[in-house]
Design an enzyme around this catalytic site. Structure first.
Site, PDB file in Angstrom:
ATOM      1  N   TYR A 159     -71.356 -23.402   7.176  1.00 50.14           N
ATOM      2  CA  TYR A 159     -72.581 -23.482   6.392  1.00 50.14           C
ATOM      3  C   TYR A 159     -73.276 -24.827   6.579  1.00 50.14           C
ATOM      4  O   TYR A 159     -72.638 -25.892   6.590  1.00 50.14           O
ATOM      5  CB  TYR A 159     -72.259 -23.299   4.904  1.00 50.14           C
ATOM      6  CG  TYR A 159     -72.000 -21.873   4.499  1.00 50.14           C
ATOM      7  CD1 TYR A 159     -72.952 -20.874   4.673  1.00 50.14           C
ATOM      8  CD2 TYR A 159     -70.787 -21.526   3.912  1.00 50.14           C
ATOM      9  CE1 TYR A 159     -72.710 -19.571   4.295  1.00 50.14           C
ATOM     10  CE2 TYR A 159     -70.530 -20.221   3.511  1.00 50.14           C
ATOM     11  CZ  TYR A 159     -71.495 -19.245   3.712  1.00 50.14           C
ATOM     12  OH  TYR A 159     -71.255 -17.953   3.327  1.00 50.14           O
TER      13      TYR A 159
ATOM     14  N   LYS B 256     -46.922 -26.147 -19.329  1.00 47.03           N
ATOM     15  CA  LYS B 256     -48.280 -25.652 -19.561  1.00 47.03           C
ATOM     16  C   LYS B 256     -48.946 -25.313 -18.234  1.00 47.03           C
ATOM     17  O   LYS B 256     -48.466 -25.687 -17.155  1.00 47.03           O
ATOM     18  CB  LYS B 256     -49.098 -26.711 -20.305  1.00 47.03           C
ATOM     19  CG  LYS B 256     -49.291 -28.013 -19.531  1.00 47.03           C
ATOM     20  CD  LYS B 256     -50.038 -29.047 -20.342  1.00 47.03           C
ATOM     21  CE  LYS B 256     -50.233 -30.333 -19.545  1.00 47.03           C
ATOM     22  NZ  LYS B 256     -51.007 -31.332 -20.286  1.00 47.03           N
TER      23      LYS B 256
END
Length: 386
Positions: A279, A53
């Protein structure tokens, strides 16, 4: 926050060689590691269903599927019908079980593609029966029982009704109940008493199915951790996904990680003390240092929560990521040893050369390897080695 400095990891044979391919971050998938993990797990299990999956836990579902089937797996597992249909489109003919679908999923397409289906409710059963009647194809079902997670699977109070309804449909030739399945909530902690309770509930559920006239030949409960640590849970089949790609949630066996993520150095600058990085100016240099820019970030799957803790391997040394992880870039401090544009940093790998591992990055971000690996972005250039 002050900028940490690089630290040497010993022994380290030298910088990792760049992975061939176009410029930019590169993700190398080592199918040899998948093969070795599969052999180990197949030796522990009665039979092995390989769970591919989430695109094979980020490793490429079709490539992983072909590898595991060649190394001892007898069936494949996925969550959605779409994942199963993609395996069929890739030419994979092995048994494939899909176990997480809404009641309005395209069960007609699933039956035409010979996908096996998990059924967690009477409503799902009715939808599959209708698809079987439309297509004239008998559906192969695994009845799914909840044994203590309050998640997927039939509620215990509705289990007997589901079994009786499935038995009636089986007598009509519309379905064949080939399996009974459930999942363990605490298998990552060997010896947890909740596994004992789940085992008791699962055995009782199988007994109820048999009392309804069903004869499922596949009882499956164990995933990676239980397959490695608790033979009581093995029954007829183990569903293993994370272990195939090198993750052992129980921490009891050393499996081989199958991914290596590298990135080229874009630019290098030498800065004095007192320079703010990134930042929010979350990091300020405390001495003269070299800052290296790498072109990947949280848009590629690096967890932003690893700010202030993450490291990469560059020039044979562990070097800290400084400032905040941005969407497209990270900054690394190399101290008094400059790198050069075009050098290659190893972001994570198996750990053989002193590089960080996916487990390290998961720990720095306060998450699990599964989340990190399945979240790697599409911009990463992928190469596959046998």
């Amino acid at each position: 926050m002050t900028a940490p400095t690089a630290r040497t990891v010993s022994p380290v044979p030298g910088p990792a060689a760049p992975v061939p391919g176009p410029a930019g971050p590169r993700l190398r998938i080592d199918l040899g590691a998948v093969a070795a993990n599969t052999r180990l797990l197949a030796d522990r299990a009665v039979a092995l269903m390989a769970v591919v999956k989430a695109d094979g836990f980020g490793h490429g579902a079709a490539d992983v599927a072909r590898t595991v089937l060649a190394e001892g797996a007898t069936a494949l597992g996925v969550t959605t019908l779409h994942e199963g249909l993609e395996l069929r489109a890739a030419g994979i003919a092995a048994p494939v079980l899909s176990w997480l679908n809404p009641v309005d999923a395209d069960f007609t397409a699933a039956l035409r593609a010979r996908l096996q289906l998990a059924v967690p409710s009477r409503e799902h059963l009715d939808a599959v029966i209708a698809a079987a009647a439309r297509t004239g194809r008998r559906a192969q079902l695994h009845l799914h029982i909840d044994t203590g997670m309050a998640r997927d699977g039939a509620a215990p109070a509705r289990w007997q009704e589901l079994c009786r309804s499935a038995a009636r449909a089986e007598r009509r030739g519309l379905v064949e109940v080939v399996g009974v399945m459930s999942h363990l909530g605490c298998a990552d902690t060997p010896g947890d008493p909740c596994t004992d309770a789940a085992l008791t509930a699962f055995r009782a559920a199988v007994g109820t199915a048999r009392a309804a006239g069903l004869r499922p030949r596949l009882r499956h409960l164990a995933a990676t951790s239980a397959t490695l640590t608790d033979p009581r849970t093995h029954f007829d089949l183990s569903r293993v996904g994370a272990g195939l790609v090198g993750i052992d949630p129980s921490g009891t066996v050393r499996l081989r990680p199958a991914l290596t993520l590298t990135a080229p150095v874009v630019s290098v600058r030498e800065v004095p003390a007192g320079v703010h990085v990134g930042y929010g100016h979350a990091c300020t240099t405390t001495r003269r240092t070299h800052l290296v820019l790498l072109p990947l970030g949280y848009g590629d799957g690096l967890p932003r929560a690893a700010n202030g803790r993450a490291e990469v391997l560059l020039q044979g040394r562990r070097c800290p990521v400084v400032g905040r992880i941005s969407m497209d870039q990270i900054v690394v401090s190399t101290g008094d040893r400059p790198a050069a544009p075009g050098d290659t940093a190893v972001v994570f790998g198996p750990g053989d050369r002193g590089e960080p591992t996916a487990a390290d990055w998961a720990r720095w971000a306060g998450t699990i390897e599964h989340e990190l690996l399945t979240g790697l972005g599409r911009r990463l250039h992928r190469t596959v080695s046998p």
